[in-house]
Design a protein around this motif. Structure first.
Motif, PDB file in Angstrom:
ATOM      1  N   ASN A 150      24.581  82.496  -0.626  1.00 47.68           N
ATOM      2  CA  ASN A 150      24.271  83.746  -1.315  1.00 47.68           C
ATOM      3  C   ASN A 150      25.528  84.389  -1.917  1.00 47.68           C
ATOM      4  OD1 ASN A 150      22.194  85.512  -2.111  1.00 47.68           O
ATOM      5  ND2 ASN A 150      22.757  86.995  -0.547  1.00 47.68           N
TER       6      ASN A 150
ATOM      7  N   LYS B 124      27.952  86.245  -4.269  1.00 54.60           N
ATOM      8  CA  LYS B 124      27.706  87.372  -5.170  1.00 54.60           C
ATOM      9  C   LYS B 124      28.382  87.112  -6.515  1.00 54.60           C
ATOM     10  CE  LYS B 124      27.152  90.797  -1.502  1.00 54.60           C
ATOM     11  NZ  LYS B 124      25.695  90.801  -1.644  1.00 54.60           N
TER      12      LYS B 124
ATOM     13  N   ASP C 219      16.437  81.321 -11.239  1.00 53.24           N
ATOM     14  CA  ASP C 219      16.212  81.771  -9.868  1.00 53.24           C
ATOM     15  C   ASP C 219      17.522  81.618  -9.099  1.00 53.24           C
ATOM     16  OD1 ASP C 219      15.404  82.335  -7.323  1.00 53.24           O
ATOM     17  OD2 ASP C 219      13.806  80.833  -7.243  1.00 53.24           O
TER      18      ASP C 219
ATOM     19  N   LYS D 253      18.832  83.039  -6.504  1.00 48.70           N
ATOM     20  CA  LYS D 253      18.802  82.951  -5.042  1.00 48.70           C
ATOM     21  C   LYS D 253      18.579  81.521  -4.579  1.00 48.70           C
ATOM     22  CE  LYS D 253      16.774  85.072  -0.938  1.00 48.70           C
ATOM     23  NZ  LYS D 253      15.813  86.081  -0.418  1.00 48.70           N
TER      24      LYS D 253
ATOM     25  N   GLU E 150      23.621  85.438  -5.773  1.00 47.44           N
ATOM     26  CA  GLU E 150      22.941  86.719  -5.979  1.00 47.44           C
ATOM     27  C   GLU E 150      23.598  87.380  -7.186  1.00 47.44           C
ATOM     28  OE1 GLU E 150      22.453  91.155  -4.000  1.00 47.44           O
ATOM     29  OE2 GLU E 150      23.426  89.565  -2.855  1.00 47.44           O
TER      30      GLU E 150
ATOM     31  N   THR F 163      24.513  90.330  -9.073  1.00 44.59           N
ATOM     32  CA  THR F 163      24.596  91.725  -8.630  1.00 44.59           C
ATOM     33  C   THR F 163      24.776  92.715  -9.774  1.00 44.59           C
ATOM     34  OG1 THR F 163      26.981  91.551  -8.295  1.00 44.59           O
ATOM     35  CG2 THR F 163      25.578  91.031  -6.414  1.00 44.59           C
TER      36      THR F 163
END
Length: 211
Positions: free
Chosen positions: A84, A86, A104, A106, A111, A113
């Motif tokens: 995950n 960032k 997608d 994830k 992630e 952000t």
């Protein structure tokens, strides 16, 4: 040198394909698969499949083959898809918007952000679940959040200044659509370059040389 450093990039670049095909097999409720069958799907030899997987310890059982679910999970762990990481995206134009909206992240280990752009007309607009921020806020945002990677969807001529700012605040991992040679400027960065034009020219070559 870590074990990962001794594995060739050609093997590493095949791992996402293994993961993708195994995910499809798992969705089809396929329990096990032989190296021969997996090789056919991958369009490589069975020997290549075994060699690739043996780089990471090997996961099959003689006479049984590979557990699809287990092998998928092992490759997921090898790729680090549960980390995950960032990330931020620079550039909210047509291409950056498509990247932000349709991937997608994830599932792919990241992630997303925040998204930044220097165009005032784009600042404040909604991009998927994110609101586009002014690029002037880049350092402030990154000082508040631990950012692992930046995705660069800006023109080559606009990259160097932004890259210098990102590197100065400690971001050394890049998914680069800009065609700017990041690794030549900063040797300690990890960069994955995406050259769509190169890919299309390769298709053109293959069509031009079809027997």
């Amino acid at each position: 040198m870590s074990k990962g450093d001794s594995i060739s990039m050609s093997v590493i670049r095949r791992l996402p394909r293994y993961y993708r095909f195994l995910s499809e097999l798992n969705d089809q409720n396929v329990d096990k698969i032989s190296s021969t069958k997996l090789a056919q799907i991958m369009n490589v030899t069975a020997s290549q499949v075994r060699q690739d997987l043996n780089c990471f310890g090997g996961f099959g059982q003689q006479g049984y083959g590979y557990s699809v679910k287990q092998l998928q999970k092992e490759i997921e762990n090898i790729l680090g898809l549960n980390n995950n990481y960032k990330a931020i995206l620079i550039g909210a134009g047509n291409f950056g918007s498509a990247v932000a909206k349709h991937l997608d992240f994830k599932r792919l280990g990241f992630e997303l952000t925040a998204c930044f752009d220097k165009d005032e007309a784009k600042v404040g607009t909604q991009l998927g679940k994110l609101k586009v921020q002014n690029e002037t806020e880049l350092e402030l945002f990154c000082s508040k959040h631990k950012i692992d990677a930046a995705f660069l969807c800006i023109p080559k001529l606009s990259v160097e200044n932004t890259l210098n700012r990102l590197y100065k605040i400690g971001i050394k991992n890049y998914w680069n659509f800009s065609h700017f040679d990041i690794s030549a400027k900063y040797k300690d960065t990890i960069v994955e370059n995406v050259h769509l034009s190169d890919n299309l020219m390769t298709l053109c070559y293959r069509m031009n040389n079809r027997k």
